[in-house]
Write a protein that holds these residues in place. Structure first.
Motif, PDB file in Angstrom:
ATOM      1  N   PRO A 137      24.725  64.179  31.076  1.00  0.00           N
ATOM      2  CA  PRO A 137      24.435  65.207  32.081  1.00  0.00           C
ATOM      3  C   PRO A 137      23.673  64.648  33.277  1.00  0.00           C
ATOM      4  O   PRO A 137      22.754  63.835  33.126  1.00  0.00           O
ATOM      5  CB  PRO A 137      23.586  66.227  31.313  1.00  0.00           C
ATOM      6  CG  PRO A 137      22.994  65.453  30.176  1.00  0.00           C
ATOM      7  CD  PRO A 137      24.004  64.403  29.812  1.00  0.00           C
ATOM      8  N   GLU A 138      24.058  65.096  34.457  1.00  0.00           N
ATOM      9  CA  GLU A 138      23.418  64.611  35.683  1.00  0.00           C
ATOM     10  C   GLU A 138      21.956  65.017  35.780  1.00  0.00           C
ATOM     11  O   GLU A 138      21.168  64.351  36.459  1.00  0.00           O
ATOM     12  CB  GLU A 138      24.196  65.121  36.896  1.00  0.00           C
ATOM     13  CG  GLU A 138      25.598  64.527  36.998  1.00  0.00           C
ATOM     14  CD  GLU A 138      26.355  65.020  38.210  1.00  0.00           C
ATOM     15  OE1 GLU A 138      25.778  65.815  38.990  1.00  0.00           O
ATOM     16  OE2 GLU A 138      27.524  64.618  38.385  1.00  0.00           O
ATOM     17  N   LYS A 139      21.574  66.098  35.092  1.00  0.00           N
ATOM     18  CA  LYS A 139      20.191  66.569  35.175  1.00  0.00           C
ATOM     19  C   LYS A 139      19.186  65.591  34.560  1.00  0.00           C
ATOM     20  O   LYS A 139      17.974  65.739  34.762  1.00  0.00           O
ATOM     21  CB  LYS A 139      20.058  67.938  34.516  1.00  0.00           C
ATOM     22  CG  LYS A 139      20.375  67.968  33.033  1.00  0.00           C
ATOM     23  CD  LYS A 139      20.320  69.395  32.493  1.00  0.00           C
ATOM     24  CE  LYS A 139      20.677  69.453  31.013  1.00  0.00           C
ATOM     25  NZ  LYS A 139      20.672  70.838  30.501  1.00  0.00           N
ATOM     26  N   MET A 140      19.666  64.600  33.828  1.00  0.00           N
ATOM     27  CA  MET A 140      18.740  63.639  33.241  1.00  0.00           C
ATOM     28  C   MET A 140      18.296  62.569  34.244  1.00  0.00           C
ATOM     29  O   MET A 140      17.280  61.908  34.033  1.00  0.00           O
ATOM     30  CB  MET A 140      19.370  62.960  32.023  1.00  0.00           C
ATOM     31  CG  MET A 140      20.425  61.906  32.331  1.00  0.00           C
ATOM     32  SD  MET A 140      21.161  61.196  30.842  1.00  0.00           S
ATOM     33  CE  MET A 140      19.720  60.551  30.001  1.00  0.00           C
ATOM     34  N   PHE A 141      19.044  62.408  35.347  1.00  0.00           N
ATOM     35  CA  PHE A 141      18.743  61.310  36.268  1.00  0.00           C
ATOM     36  C   PHE A 141      17.490  61.513  37.127  1.00  0.00           C
ATOM     37  O   PHE A 141      16.732  60.558  37.320  1.00  0.00           O
ATOM     38  CB  PHE A 141      19.963  61.004  37.146  1.00  0.00           C
ATOM     39  CG  PHE A 141      21.133  60.491  36.356  1.00  0.00           C
ATOM     40  CD1 PHE A 141      20.999  59.393  35.514  1.00  0.00           C
ATOM     41  CD2 PHE A 141      22.365  61.117  36.410  1.00  0.00           C
ATOM     42  CE1 PHE A 141      22.059  58.926  34.768  1.00  0.00           C
ATOM     43  CE2 PHE A 141      23.436  60.659  35.670  1.00  0.00           C
ATOM     44  CZ  PHE A 141      23.282  59.554  34.843  1.00  0.00           C
ATOM     45  N   PRO A 142      17.228  62.706  37.659  1.00  0.00           N
ATOM     46  CA  PRO A 142      15.993  62.865  38.447  1.00  0.00           C
ATOM     47  C   PRO A 142      14.715  62.494  37.692  1.00  0.00           C
ATOM     48  O   PRO A 142      13.889  61.745  38.223  1.00  0.00           O
ATOM     49  CB  PRO A 142      16.031  64.345  38.854  1.00  0.00           C
ATOM     50  CG  PRO A 142      17.480  64.664  38.907  1.00  0.00           C
ATOM     51  CD  PRO A 142      18.105  63.900  37.776  1.00  0.00           C
ATOM     52  N   PRO A 143      14.528  62.972  36.430  1.00  0.00           N
ATOM     53  CA  PRO A 143      13.305  62.550  35.733  1.00  0.00           C
ATOM     54  C   PRO A 143      13.270  61.060  35.403  1.00  0.00           C
ATOM     55  O   PRO A 143      12.198  60.445  35.430  1.00  0.00           O
ATOM     56  CB  PRO A 143      13.305  63.408  34.460  1.00  0.00           C
ATOM     57  CG  PRO A 143      14.691  63.909  34.302  1.00  0.00           C
ATOM     58  CD  PRO A 143      15.258  64.018  35.667  1.00  0.00           C
ATOM     59  N   TRP A 145      23.737  73.123  27.266  1.00  0.00           N
ATOM     60  CA  TRP A 145      24.942  72.387  27.591  1.00  0.00           C
ATOM     61  C   TRP A 145      25.360  72.645  29.037  1.00  0.00           C
ATOM     62  O   TRP A 145      25.198  73.735  29.561  1.00  0.00           O
ATOM     63  CB  TRP A 145      26.085  72.785  26.650  1.00  0.00           C
ATOM     64  CG  TRP A 145      25.741  72.574  25.209  1.00  0.00           C
ATOM     65  CD1 TRP A 145      25.476  73.509  24.266  1.00  0.00           C
ATOM     66  CD2 TRP A 145      25.584  71.307  24.556  1.00  0.00           C
ATOM     67  NE1 TRP A 145      25.180  72.927  23.066  1.00  0.00           N
ATOM     68  CE2 TRP A 145      25.230  71.577  23.211  1.00  0.00           C
ATOM     69  CE3 TRP A 145      25.711  69.985  24.967  1.00  0.00           C
ATOM     70  CZ2 TRP A 145      25.007  70.571  22.282  1.00  0.00           C
ATOM     71  CZ3 TRP A 145      25.487  68.977  24.036  1.00  0.00           C
ATOM     72  CH2 TRP A 145      25.142  69.270  22.718  1.00  0.00           C
ATOM     73  N   ASN A 146      25.927  71.640  29.652  1.00  0.00           N
ATOM     74  CA  ASN A 146      26.330  71.739  31.057  1.00  0.00           C
ATOM     75  C   ASN A 146      27.766  72.276  31.180  1.00  0.00           C
ATOM     76  O   ASN A 146      28.556  71.773  31.958  1.00  0.00           O
ATOM     77  CB  ASN A 146      26.218  70.351  31.714  1.00  0.00           C
ATOM     78  CG  ASN A 146      26.373  70.415  33.221  1.00  0.00           C
ATOM     79  OD1 ASN A 146      26.004  71.406  33.847  1.00  0.00           O
ATOM     80  ND2 ASN A 146      26.938  69.372  33.806  1.00  0.00           N
ATOM     81  N   TYR A 147      28.070  73.311  30.356  1.00  0.00           N
ATOM     82  CA  TYR A 147      29.404  73.901  30.346  1.00  0.00           C
ATOM     83  C   TYR A 147      29.270  75.418  30.267  1.00  0.00           C
ATOM     84  O   TYR A 147      28.264  75.938  29.794  1.00  0.00           O
ATOM     85  CB  TYR A 147      30.224  73.404  29.148  1.00  0.00           C
ATOM     86  CG  TYR A 147      30.304  71.911  28.990  1.00  0.00           C
ATOM     87  CD1 TYR A 147      30.874  71.122  29.981  1.00  0.00           C
ATOM     88  CD2 TYR A 147      29.827  71.276  27.843  1.00  0.00           C
ATOM     89  CE1 TYR A 147      30.956  69.741  29.835  1.00  0.00           C
ATOM     90  CE2 TYR A 147      29.909  69.903  27.691  1.00  0.00           C
ATOM     91  CZ  TYR A 147      30.470  69.140  28.695  1.00  0.00           C
ATOM     92  OH  TYR A 147      30.548  67.781  28.550  1.00  0.00           O
TER      93      TYR A 147
END
Length: 262
Positions: A12-18, A127-129
């Motif tokens: 998931p892309e949301k893991m990259f900022p942190p 989940w990203n769905y």
């Protein structure tokens, strides 16, 4: 891939900022502590932690790009492998268990143009769905008239026995939290397949902590009346489209396929 679709990603892309943000902050905090507070040990620890976070972020981003539809396409190739092992004429009804964003459901709709398909998933905030995402993807791919998407629990499918002519599932069963024994999720999937119908399931079947001895499980399924059952384990070591850097315990390990005819 249709440019209007959004099939998401296993990473998931949301893991990259942190990861990248946290790594940058720690890396910057190290010298600040060393210079401003004269805390040399703390400065080194912070800097090392920052480097580790940034390195892990870079690794995960590389995996993300490898998996992505329209880029590395590894997710699409995994789906293709599953469909190749579904020995079905495409006449009747197919169930995709844990359809996510609908990528496998759509692939099956294109592979079997006479079929009526149902994609079911628990979805959920973690989940990203989402169901509407599946419906948009199916519409963009021109197959929405043959697919229905429904919310459900793979451990307790809301369908009568022998409802479908074929069933598929990809990397879902091990995630089902409502079933302690993941083999029961396989049995539940087979319950809704018609006698003589076909199935193709991919999951972490070679992880003994999840499924135990798969050779023994295959024998159990045969004894329970499944006519034809085939198992291929450790696929990540056998499929040439799976790069070495994703063959790790925290990414893909113990991948297997269970397929055959009920």
């Amino acid at each position: 891939m249709n440019t209007q679709t959004n099939y998401g990603n296993w990473v998931p892309e949301k893991m990259f900022p942190p990861l990248f943000g946290g790594g940058a902050v720690l890396l910057a905090a190290g010298p600040a502590c060393g210079i401003g507070l004269h805390k040399t040990v703390l400065a080194v620890v912070l800097a090392v932690l920052g480097i580790i976070l940034l390195a892990y972020g870079a690794y995960m981003y590389r995996c993300h790009e490898e998996f992505a539809f329209g880029k590395g396409n590894m997710m699409a190739k995994v789906h293709e492998h599953l469909v190749r092992h579904l020995d079905w004429d495409g006449k009747g009804k197919l169930l995709d268990i844990g359809c996510g964003a609908g990528a496998l459901t759509v692939r099956c709709a294109k592979a079997f143009p006479e079929a009526q398909l149902t994609g079911m998933d628990y979805w959920g905030a973690e989940w990203n769905y989402a169901k509407d995402q599946c419906e948009r993807n199916a519409k963009a791919e021109g197959v929405a008239d043959r697919i229905t998407f429904e919310k459900g629990d793979a451990a307790h499918l809301a369908y009568p026995d022998e409802s479908f002519d074929a069933a598929v599932s990809n990397f879902v069963f091990h995630e089902v939290r409502t079933a302690k024994d993941k083999r029961d999720v396989v049995r539940e999937a087979l319950r809704v397949v018609k006698k003589g119908g076909t199935f193709s399931f991919q999951d972490m079947f070679s992880q003994k902590g999840l499924y135990g001895d798969m050779d023994e499980f295959v024998k159990q399924l045969q004894a329970e009346g499944i006519t034809e059952v085939h198992f291929i384990g450790n696929l990540e070591q056998k499929l040439d489209f799976v790069p070495g850097y994703v063959r790790t315990p925290w990414m893909i390990s113990g991948m297997g396929i269970l397929y055959g005819r009920k």
